[in-house]
Design an enzyme around this catalytic site. Structure first.
Site, short mmCIF file in Angstrom:
data_model
loop_
_atom_site.label_atom_id
_atom_site.label_comp_id
_atom_site.label_asym_id
_atom_site.label_seq_id
_atom_site.Cartn_x
_atom_site.Cartn_y
_atom_site.Cartn_z
N ARG A 1 0.84 -1.21 0.00
CA ARG A 1 0.00 0.00 0.00
C ARG A 1 0.87 1.26 0.00
NH1 ARG A 1 -5.46 1.75 0.58
NH2 ARG A 1 -6.14 -0.38 0.35
N GLU B 1 -9.98 5.67 6.96
CA GLU B 1 -8.55 5.97 7.01
C GLU B 1 -8.13 7.26 6.30
OE1 GLU B 1 -8.05 1.96 5.35
OE2 GLU B 1 -6.29 1.84 6.63
N1 MTE Z 1 -12.59 5.08 14.27
C1 MTE Z 1 -12.67 4.79 15.59
N2 MTE Z 1 -13.44 5.55 16.38
N3 MTE Z 1 -11.96 3.76 16.12
C2 MTE Z 1 -11.14 2.98 15.36
O1 MTE Z 1 -10.52 2.04 15.86
N4 MTE Z 1 -10.25 2.54 13.10
C3 MTE Z 1 -9.92 3.11 11.78
C4 MTE Z 1 -11.15 3.77 11.17
N5 MTE Z 1 -11.79 4.63 12.13
C5 MTE Z 1 -11.04 3.27 13.95
C6 MTE Z 1 -11.82 4.34 13.45
C7 MTE Z 1 -9.40 2.15 10.83
S1 MTE Z 1 -7.78 1.74 10.90
C8 MTE Z 1 -10.18 1.60 9.85
S2 MTE Z 1 -9.53 0.56 8.68
C9 MTE Z 1 -11.61 1.89 9.75
O2 MTE Z 1 -12.06 2.76 10.80
C10 MTE Z 1 -12.37 0.56 9.82
O3 MTE Z 1 -13.73 0.73 9.83
P1 MTE Z 1 -14.62 0.96 8.51
O4 MTE Z 1 -14.09 0.05 7.46
O5 MTE Z 1 -15.96 0.64 8.95
O6 MTE Z 1 -14.42 2.40 8.15
MO1 MOS Z 2 -7.35 -0.21 9.37
S1 MOS Z 2 -5.33 0.07 9.49
O1 MOS Z 2 -7.23 -0.98 7.81
O2 MOS Z 2 -7.56 -1.48 10.48
#
Ligand code: MTE
Ligand code: MOS
Length: 759
Positions: free
Chosen positions: A308, A715
């Site tokens: 990535r 992200e």
């Molecule tokens: N938001 C919160 N509040 N807590 C989290 O741990 N993880 C992030 C993001 N937002 C996270 C977060 C990461 S690393 C990812 S990959 C995505 O949320 C995963 O969730 P989604 O695919 O539903 O967006």
């Molecule tokens: Mo998010 S780093 O893809 O859990």
């Protein structure tokens, strides 16, 4: 659809009623485990001495790798990744044994009495050392396009440089935790704080040598994951399951902050060396680059993280020829892992730093250097990995961000502010910078892009929703519930949200790569729509109307001038023996990827965003602040604007932490010294920019057919914080004529800033 629905658990979060793993009431026979961590970076275990535990006034049980009935192995991609050190210790802080007792305090006290006798081996702790000794996890991952040699020769200018990018601890509020309950006939129920229940199930199955069908892996919510619990939760869940297997009792493993920070992986730190060839108008012709990432002791997810990084090196720019080598260094530090952005932020910081260097070299503005290199019809739209950037939204997000931030006016104001500071003999300087961003959505590995859901409607009309995604605070559960409510046209509170559970939806992917709502939203829609079709069939018979005349609206089912409530129709379906339950499945279309060649179409679509940040530095102390940030993020047709704004704000601040204040320090022996908020500086509430404008790109339906044409958001906003890093560089550039902003490494701590000012 209610696009401003609040998080389903927001009240429970704030009143303490939300149940996390550690809130599950202790059963009487529950045992607590404390980990014995290694006290050297590399060594052969000669003896684990438990003799001092004999004299304790309470009972303890000891578990080591020798007690594992199956394989000591949970590697998510490659093998060789133990849950407990076998005979070789490969990093300082590695779990070697577990001590179990009736209370955590007792277990922790006892674990401290265990002595590990070792024979020291040479250790590799830095990227430079690993590179010089050829200590890599694998062959380099290579991204190549065109002839760099030829294009470099043809280029009027060449510039070389190197810089470092620091790691980052996830610092989720809830540290790693798992409880395993043994049942009859070798059944195990594992509750763990994991983004990937299926991987926990598989890991436990391997460690215990028990088929997956006997293992239920569950989680209602995580107190944050941020990637840190994508693969590594399996280590601690595996340890708890092993202990439950040995003792036939429920066992809880909960790490305190010190142990969590010591024994779990972080964002990969990188070192970068590059030579870039460009023309006098700043157009990049050739980029020759080496990326070193710190994989740590085992591979974990470092391969895809590097992939990535390499496929986000281009960010928004067309690069004519490129040769990028990504080396994953094998070191005697904890294995680094997924972290919000998954290598993307590192890759994008790399190209932005390089563009900044070109801008300094040619004495042009960074914006002018970018302008000539953007993906466009005339420059080209093909990425170095072969995917075409159809319909880039670069200019769209940039123009909206310029408007929101009043960019061009403030650029002039800041110029005169800086001159004025010199005149008045004041120590402050300001910088203003933009960051445009493109982020690819989908897991690079096509097989991960699938999801399942399971919906039951009961005869009282209530709807139970289950899917493979996990809730870690990001609002996935409410988004997926909104999709189901929209399908049946009922109110959101009619949908009951349930824990993720491998017994209900199997073979799931990690909730990661920001794709949670894309994947699970579609799977849930498919499940709901299957039931809806049956309900329509039944209603058309009941009402004696054609199917096209049956309309679901506001909790009712209408047919001409007749109607039933949703509940009445559900009851009637049950009476008439019509199934009110369905699974749903979804796989992302259009994607393909050749990991050997690093070519293909790995991302279903791109999200776009831009941010403008204003930085202030004190040239005497290096102290710095962010004064204002303006962000435009492309969420397509957002499923939930409140949740998305929250994700953007949170992601941006987390990015600021990575780039400015969060610094991981290790001792000469490889011991992590920054294991709590007292020594590891996290961004606090006062580090939020006092002016913080966040807006979603308007009328921006996804060109691809995602759920309601929405786009992922989890992200991408994190890396918009690079705008602040660049604004700091602009401020450094304005501090003294001899300052060298290009020397700034990340995190831009006061000492780093001073180093660049007084270069
Ligand atoms: N938001 C919160 N509040 N807590 C989290 O741990 N993880 C992030 C993001 N937002 C996270 C977060 C990461 S690393 C990812 S990959 C995505 O949320 C995963 O969730 P989604 O695919 O539903 O967006
Ligand atoms: Mo998010 S780093 O893809 O859990």
């Amino acid at each position: 659809m209610n696009k401003i629905a609040t998080h389903d658990s927001s009240i429970r979060h704030t009143t303490g009623q939300a149940i996390y793993i550690d809130d599950i009431p202790d059963q009487e026979n529950l045992l607590h485990g404390a980990l014995v961590l290694s006290k050297c970076a590399h060594g052969k275990i000669k003896k684990i001495d438990f003799s001092r535990l004999k004299n304790l006034p309470f009972q303890t049980t000891i578990v080591t790798a020798e007690n594992i009935p199956g394989e000591n192995e949970i590697g998510p991609i490659k093998t060789g990744e133990p849950i407990l050190a076998d005979d070789i210790i490969t990093y300082f802080g590695q779990p070697v044994a577990v001590v179990l007792a009736k209370s955590f305090q007792e277990a922790q006290y006892a674990s401290d009495l265990v002595k590990i006798e070792i024979e020291h081996l040479d250790s590799i702790l830095t990227l430079e050392n690993a590179y010089n000794k050829n200590s890599f996890h694998d062959d380099p991952i290579i991204l190549e396009k065109g002839s760099v040699e030829k294009e470099m020769k043809k280029s009027k200018f060449k510039k070389s440089g190197e810089f470092e990018i620091g790691g980052q601890d996830h610092f989720y509020l809830e540290t790693h935790v798992a409880i395993t309950f043994p049942g009859e006939n070798n059944e195990y129920t594992v509750w763990s704080s994991t983004q990937h229940p299926t991987e926990v199930q598989h890991g436990v199955s391997k460690v215990l040598n028990i088929p997956s069908a006997k293992i239920d892996s569950k989680v209602r919510r995580l107190g944050g994951g941020f990637g840190g619990k994508e693969s590594q939760a399996t280590i601690f869940a595996g340890i708890s399951a092993l202990c439950a297997f040995i003792t036939h009792k429920p066992v809880k493993i909960r790490l305190n902050r010190h142990n969590d920070m010591t024994a779990s992986g972080k964002r990969h730190n990188f070192k970068v060396r590059f030579t870039v060839g460009f023309s006098s108008n700043a157009k990049i012709n050739a980029l020759d680059i080496i990326l070193l990432s710190n994989g740590g002791n085992v591979l974990d997810l470092s391969g895809p993280v590097m992939t990535r990084a390499l496929t986000h090196l281009d960010n928004c720019y067309f690069i004519k020829s490129i040769k990028a080598y990504g080396y994953i260094c094998k070191t005697n530090t904890v294995s680094n892992t997924a972290f919000r952005g998954f290598g993307g932020p590192q890759g994008m910081l790399v190209i932005e730093n390089i563009l900044f260097s070109i801008s300094e070299f040619l004495n042009k503005s960074l914006d002018d250097v970018r302008q000539i290199n953007y993906y466009s019809q005339s420059n080209g739209l093909t990425t170095p990995y072969g995917q075409i950037v159809s319909k880039p939204r670069i200019n769209w997000v940039l123009n909206e961000t310029y408007k929101l931030s009043d960019y061009h006016t403030r650029l002039k104001q800041i110029k005169s502010f800086n001159l004025d500071q010199v005149k008045k003999q004041r120590p402050f300087r300001k910088g203003l910078a933009v960051m445009p961003a493109k982020f690819g959505i989908s897991f690079n590995k096509p097989s991960f892009n699938q999801a399942g859901a399971l919906i039951h409607i009961y005869s009282d009309g209530s709807i139970r929703l289950n899917h493979g995604g996990t809730e870690m605070g990001q609002g996935l559960f409410v988004k997926v519930a909104q999709v189901v409510a929209e399908c049946f046209k009922v109110s959101l509170d009619q949908i009951h949200i349930t824990s993720t559970n491998t017994a209900e939806v199997p073979n799931t992917s990690a909730t990661a790569a920001s794709s949670g709502s894309d994947l699970n939203g579609m799977a849930a829609w498919n499940a709901a729509f299957t039931i809806k079709k049956r309900m329509i069939d039944h209603a058309s018979q009941l009402f004696k109307k054609s199917k096209s005349e049956i309309i679901f609206e506001q909790g009712r089912i209408l047919a001409g001038n007749k109607s039933l409530s949703f509940t009445e129709l559900a009851f009637s379906c049950w009476e008439n023996r019509i199934s009110l339950s369905s699974t749903g499945f979804y796989k992302t279309p259009k994607i393909h990827w050749d990991q050997g060649k690093l070519k293909g179409h790995p991302y279903f679509y791109f999200t776009w965003g831009a941010a403008v940040s204003e930085a202030l530095i004190d040239i005497n102390t290096g102290e710095n602040r962010i004064l204002r940030a303006d962000i435009i993020q492309d969420c397509g047709n957002s499923l939930n604007e409140n949740i998305d704004i929250g994700q953007i704000e949170g992601g941006f601040i987390q990015g600021l932490g990575w780039l400015t204040c969060e610094e991981l320090c290790f001792s000469q022996e490889g011991k992590l010294l920054t294991t709590g908020p007292s020594t590891y500086k996290l961004p606090g509430s006062r580090d939020v920019p006092p002016i913080f404008n966040v807006k979603l790109l308007e009328n921006a339906d996804n060109d691809e057919k995602t759920i309601f044409r929405s786009k992922a958001v989890g992200e991408p906003p994190l890396l918009l914080a690079i705008s602040h890093f660049l604004a700091l560089k602009e401020a450094i550039k304005a501090s003294l004529p001899s300052s060298k902003a290009e020397l700034l490494n990340s995190p831009a701590t006061p000492s780093e800033i001073l180093k660049a000012i007084y270069a």
